[in-house]
Design a protein around this motif. Structure first.
Motif, PDB file in Angstrom:
ATOM      1  N   LEU A   1     -21.963 -13.673 -31.514  1.00 25.58           N
ATOM      2  CA  LEU A   1     -21.507 -13.070 -32.772  1.00 25.58           C
ATOM      3  C   LEU A   1     -21.009 -11.645 -32.522  1.00 25.58           C
ATOM      4  O   LEU A   1     -21.236 -11.083 -31.450  1.00 25.58           O
ATOM      5  N   PRO A   2     -20.326 -11.061 -33.511  1.00 21.73           N
ATOM      6  CA  PRO A   2     -19.760  -9.720 -33.297  1.00 21.73           C
ATOM      7  C   PRO A   2     -20.799  -8.667 -32.910  1.00 21.73           C
ATOM      8  O   PRO A   2     -20.475  -7.692 -32.241  1.00 21.73           O
ATOM      9  N   ASP A   3     -22.042  -8.866 -33.319  1.00 18.53           N
ATOM     10  CA  ASP A   3     -23.053  -7.864 -32.957  1.00 18.53           C
ATOM     11  C   ASP A   3     -23.554  -8.043 -31.526  1.00 18.53           C
ATOM     12  O   ASP A   3     -24.458  -7.327 -31.088  1.00 18.53           O
ATOM     13  N   GLY A   4     -22.985  -8.992 -30.816  1.00 17.54           N
ATOM     14  CA  GLY A   4     -23.364  -9.182 -29.420  1.00 17.54           C
ATOM     15  C   GLY A   4     -24.471 -10.208 -29.230  1.00 17.54           C
ATOM     16  O   GLY A   4     -24.786 -10.594 -28.101  1.00 17.54           O
ATOM     17  N   GLU A   5     -25.038 -10.646 -30.323  1.00 18.73           N
ATOM     18  CA  GLU A   5     -26.110 -11.638 -30.257  1.00 18.73           C
ATOM     19  C   GLU A   5     -25.566 -12.957 -29.700  1.00 18.73           C
ATOM     20  O   GLU A   5     -24.521 -13.430 -30.143  1.00 18.73           O
ATOM     21  N   VAL A   6     -26.251 -13.512 -28.731  1.00 20.42           N
ATOM     22  CA  VAL A   6     -25.808 -14.773 -28.133  1.00 20.42           C
ATOM     23  C   VAL A   6     -26.860 -15.846 -28.360  1.00 20.42           C
ATOM     24  O   VAL A   6     -28.047 -15.606 -28.149  1.00 20.42           O
ATOM     25  N   LYS A   7     -26.421 -16.991 -28.787  1.00 21.67           N
ATOM     26  CA  LYS A   7     -27.345 -18.112 -28.965  1.00 21.67           C
ATOM     27  C   LYS A   7     -26.807 -19.284 -28.162  1.00 21.67           C
ATOM     28  O   LYS A   7     -25.600 -19.575 -28.210  1.00 21.67           O
ATOM     29  N   MET A   8     -27.669 -19.925 -27.419  1.00 20.67           N
ATOM     30  CA  MET A   8     -27.236 -21.042 -26.588  1.00 20.67           C
ATOM     31  C   MET A   8     -27.556 -22.365 -27.278  1.00 20.67           C
ATOM     32  O   MET A   8     -28.624 -22.523 -27.870  1.00 20.67           O
ATOM     33  N   TYR A   9     -26.619 -23.281 -27.178  1.00 22.29           N
ATOM     34  CA  TYR A   9     -26.829 -24.631 -27.699  1.00 22.29           C
ATOM     35  C   TYR A   9     -26.476 -25.628 -26.597  1.00 22.29           C
ATOM     36  O   TYR A   9     -25.422 -25.495 -25.964  1.00 22.29           O
ATOM     37  N   SER A  10     -27.328 -26.602 -26.410  1.00 22.10           N
ATOM     38  CA  SER A  10     -26.940 -27.694 -25.517  1.00 22.10           C
ATOM     39  C   SER A  10     -26.269 -28.763 -26.369  1.00 22.10           C
ATOM     40  O   SER A  10     -26.468 -28.822 -27.593  1.00 22.10           O
TER      41      SER A  10
END
Lengths: 626, 626
Positions: B281-290
């Motif tokens: 996301l724009p705030d740099g937050e990264v979420k991983m999805y398989s």
């Protein structure tokens, strides 16, 4: 009925009623007077045209002045509503005659002559009998001169829709006196095939029946700016002149093009806030909103949006392809304004519609205006959070002018202006489109070859395709300090060739529907052989809304090409403009390829003939000297 | 570095890593290797082309077989990531040569020769020096034959984007051996102007430097159906043949057109569900999805959508206008399938994006694929509830074939297929477009005259404009029991005129982007003089989705016009098709009017020459006998 019982119908009848309850009554009356399922009739407009050759040799038009018999319309029309009865007029159609019929029609199914036989073999009817064939009779008749016509089959094909029904049971001339557009031979030809008889001699005086006097509903139309180019007077249709289009991003209210199907309803300024709009959901639930309530309860939004008639540039199609049936607009049936009002989706939600899941029955949103006009848009457009559909009260920071829908109109940005219903007083969420001919017939395009129009075949025009136009050309004054080739523009002894070398300035607009932004405007000064790009004006500070609902003005300055002078010394070249939007939609090259009988969406490249020597241009109908 | 230290790079390096963490590492490495703000460079592709005349007289191409020096790529590339290094290839560009330069270029700013001077006046560089001009040096060099080139200025103009940087510091031939598309004189010409010196004699053997061996990454590409018409082999670009297009509404997976920018990543079927996608996301937050998680946690949706290359019908533009630079597709770079997967908007919302108010920083959604391809779409398209943007796992009820993105690809219905990133492993919500050249350069259209391309001037192609094409023509067998005019098609003694009178069957497709439905298809059998409407096939039962994302197949049967036979006895006429969508967008009439150097969006009326006598047609490059 004697003339002594007459009462002239005052103009106040055209005025709206200020209280919501009264507005509600009005549209209820209007609704009641509309026959159901009229569109299931298979008879079509075009078929009718093809059958329009008169069965009998047309007679010379006798023009004795009819006696006026004034009757009490008020008394006669309580069940229909006064306004409804007075709406008994025709929608204006083109003053241009329609293509001549190409087939000999079969005989209409006239009823077998009965009673009052005459040497012309036609039956004679008493006025009392004719009156029984009124709007609700199922078999409407009208009188023209001393003849009686059964218009049952014609109603569905009438370009003005079912308002024609309200002339049923009586004489049609008073309405034609107002809507003079009907005074054309082709209209007579259409009518002639529905002849069923004549008025009984006992009801004639000097060969004509008594007629109802109707006060001109256009008498209270507003004054219009003299700069507007009039296309028709009654109703008023007038386009914005090219200079005005070129001059400003927001078209001033005074010169914003006017497209009226009827007269302008009269609403007093002091009563504007109590003007009512009924909102009906698919379950039949009706909620009334006054303008004052809308303003007070809902968030106000501003958008900048173009309104454009589907017939804009129709005259261009006529000139470059062939005759089209409709108002012969040049390039000025388009304007841009800032609109302020409340979002339709907010109001629909307030009325009880689930915006997230409006349901299978909610497929269209129909709008009706005070003057009897109606149209609809798909539910998706109506509730799209980025669709910006407004119930607008203001135009360029001022209250809506009367010509533009005072006190409230719909604005459907990106869509054809025919959906932006003015003087709106009723909104219905329905499983079907508005049943008016303005929705289901007038605003469609057929193929170049499709003269038989199957109205259900194509969709109503909603989102507008891309177009562009040249609005102003100016030959730049020669710089006295710039040395130029000494030879004259047209050498006196060699009139066949000229080298102009002068600079021309061209201005115009480009617009695409659906919120699409114009990203390129191509200009050719030599008829489309060489291209260059125009300078797009940066009006972004004035743009408002979720998408690009406005036009792009452009300017171009270029050196005129070398052209040959003709025998008259005219050195003609053709300027061309075509635009591209952000989905890379482009304009068709020729009107011939998109020709349709109604002349809708005349969006081909805009071509303007220009005399390099004089700066004269032949943009539209007439040669104009700049 | 000696040959003894070499290790061949195995194909397993092209395989994806199954664990999300490893996928995350991969794109991090990829990200690290990308120079920032490269697009602020003003140098453009076209400018480069115009400067491409060699500064020195081109020498004959010496072709001694270079010695292969195999080095340990694994050891040498830990900081970049293995896949990243192996991505050091060029994006394929057209095998067609580009327009010859029309201006004499100014001299490039070559560095002043230093050290190791020679009689050719060029400095000599050691391989160790050249290696210092690697991908991250800020001044990248490459070696071709024995010459050294400073490609700094070219990087931004390279059609394949910045992947060229990964060849920096060494020889370029191994990559050209794979992407044979570069083996063209115009590519050499471009390179030649960046000449800065030669390889030092001490590092040459038989006049050539040692080269790195690279295993062909295409070696593991899947087998393809032989019916596909190959346009390029490596990478594979292949179009659906006309018969297949005409045959079915849903294109079978085997014959669905293939558009690859690189090789096909190898992912084992057993590891598909653990393939990871990082969502940032724009705030740099990264979420991983398989993939497994996406399938399990989100609602599955099916849509029927066309994918179409922006270059579909490019060969048509080449034939009817002039040479275009790009893959010479005929009418088959388009196909239709049913896609099944999860909605991107659902995933973005889960990752923390506010769909109602994504914020000023959320303007684009960028996608990256395992093979280094990248592109983006506007946020409005990504989160539109009716936009139907999917992360798709299935195609026509089967797992995605490897060529089409196994195990997961993006599908952006209504948009150019270049946004439907395959083998997607990273999604970034950003305030700017993807920085790849596929986003900011390749997929744009300029005006017919605009040979100098200012890349920032126009928007990336997203929503596709309307197009149509004839895919099959058949001369209907003559009915033996139908008496016909006895005269032969081409009278033996009068070969200049023939009356065919036979019936032809024509089939094809029409498609418009943005969810717009095709409502009319016009056909002409005489080159556009007379028109008729095709029969639109009712495939509505197979349509799925919020809008009309699929094409409309059509059929037409008509009597051939009378045509004159030429001297060879060929009686040629031209079939034309043009379509209209529900916003009344139409196709441009000629390719000349929409010509652009890259040959994008060749959507003009489709014209096919047809021999009325034999049934032969010349639809595209070659005469085809039916």
């Amino acid at each position: 009925m004697s003339t002594s019982s007459c009462r002239r119908v005052g103009l106040e009848l055209f005025k709206t009623v200020p209280r919501p309850q009264r507005a509600h009554r009005l549209w209820q009356a209007f609704e009641t007077s509309q026959p159901q399922k009229s569109y299931s009739r298979s008879f079509t407009f075009q078929v009718a045209l093809r059958q329009s050759a008169p069965r009998t040799t047309p007679k010379p038009n006798p023009t004795p002045k009819p006696r006026i018999r004034q009757i009490s319309l008020v008394a006669a029309s309580t069940s229909l509503g006064l306004l409804t009865l007075l709406s008994t007029i025709f929608q204006p159609i083109s003053p241009e005659s329609i293509e001549p019929p190409t087939e000999i029609p079969s005989s209409p199914s006239a009823e077998t002559p009965i009673g009052g036989g005459n040497d012309d073999g036609l039956p004679r009817y008493r006025l009392s009998e004719i009156k029984e064939h009124g709007p609700k009779s199922g078999r409407p008749w009208v009188i023209y001169e001393d003849k009686v016509y059964d218009i049952t089959e014609w109603v569905a094909a009438h370009p003005g829709g079912e308002v024609i029904l309200r002339a049923a049971g009586g004489c049609i001339e008073p309405f034609w006196d107002i809507f003079a557009i009907h005074k054309a031979q082709y209209v007579r030809d259409i009518l002639e095939q529905y002849l069923v008889g004549k008025v009984h001699a006992d009801d004639l005086e000097n060969g004509r029946p008594l007629q109802i006097a109707i006060e001109d509903p256009f008498g209270s139309d507003p004054e219009r700016d003299t700069r507007l180019r009039r296309v028709t007077e009654k109703p008023c249709n007038a386009e914005t002149p090219g200079d005005e289009l070129a001059e400003s991003f927001l078209t001033p209210n005074e010169t914003f093009y006017v497209r009226n199907h009827m007269w302008v309803p009269v609403i007093d300024e002091t009563e504007a806030d109590s003007h009512g709009i009924a909102v009906e959901l698919p379950d039949g639930e009706v909620k009334m909103y006054s303008v004052g309530e809308l303003k007070a309860r809902f968030k106000q939004h501003s958008i900048t949006a173009v309104l454009q008639c589907s017939g804009n540039r129709r005259n261009d199609m006529t000139r470059h392809a062939k005759k089209t049936n409709g108002l012969q607009w040049t390039v000025g049936a388009i304007s841009c304004a800032r609109w302020e009002g409340v979002r339709l989706r907010d109001v629909l939600a307030d009325a009880g519609l689930s915006l997230g899941d409006p349901g299978e029955d909610a497929r269209h949103v129909q709008f009706s205006g005070l003057e009897a006009y109606g149209a609809s848009i798909p539910i998706e457009s109506a509730i799209d959070p980025r669709g910006d559909v407004l119930l607008a009260f203001k135009m360029n920071d001022k209250p809506l002018p009367r010509d533009h829908g005072f006190p409230v109109r719909v604005v459907v940005p990106g869509h054809v202006a025919a959906r932006a219903v003015k003087w709106v007083n009723k909104i219905v969420v329905s499983d079907e489109e508005s049943t008016t001919s303005w929705q289901r017939r007038d605003y469609k395009c057929f193929g170049p070859n499709e003269t038989k129009q199957d109205w259900d075949k194509y969709k109503s025009i909603q989102v507008m395709p891309i177009t562009s136009a040249i609005t102003r050309t100016r030959l730049k004054p020669e710089q006295p300090d710039t040395p130029r080739t000494p030879e004259p523009l047209v050498p006196k002894l060699a009139p066949t060739v000229t080298t102009s070398g002068r600079v021309v300035q061209i201005e115009g607009y480009a617009y695409s529907g659906g919120g699409r932004e114009i990203q390129r405007v191509d200009i050719s000064l030599d008829g489309g052989s060489k291209w260059d790009q125009a300078n797009l004006l940066d009006d972004t500070k004035q743009e408002q809304g979720s998408r690009t609902w406005c036009w792009k003005r452009w300017k171009y300055e270029g050196v005129l090409p070398d052209v040959k002078a003709d025998a008259n010394g005219d050195a003609k070249t053709t300027f061309v403009v075509k635009a591209t939007d952000d989905a890379y939609n482009t304009q068709p090259e020729t009107h011939k390829s998109i020709y349709n009988l109604r002349g809708n969406l005349a969006t081909a490249w805009h071509r303007v003939d220009f005399d390099c020597k004089t700066g004269d241009c032949w943009g539209e109908k007439t040669k104009q000297t700049k």
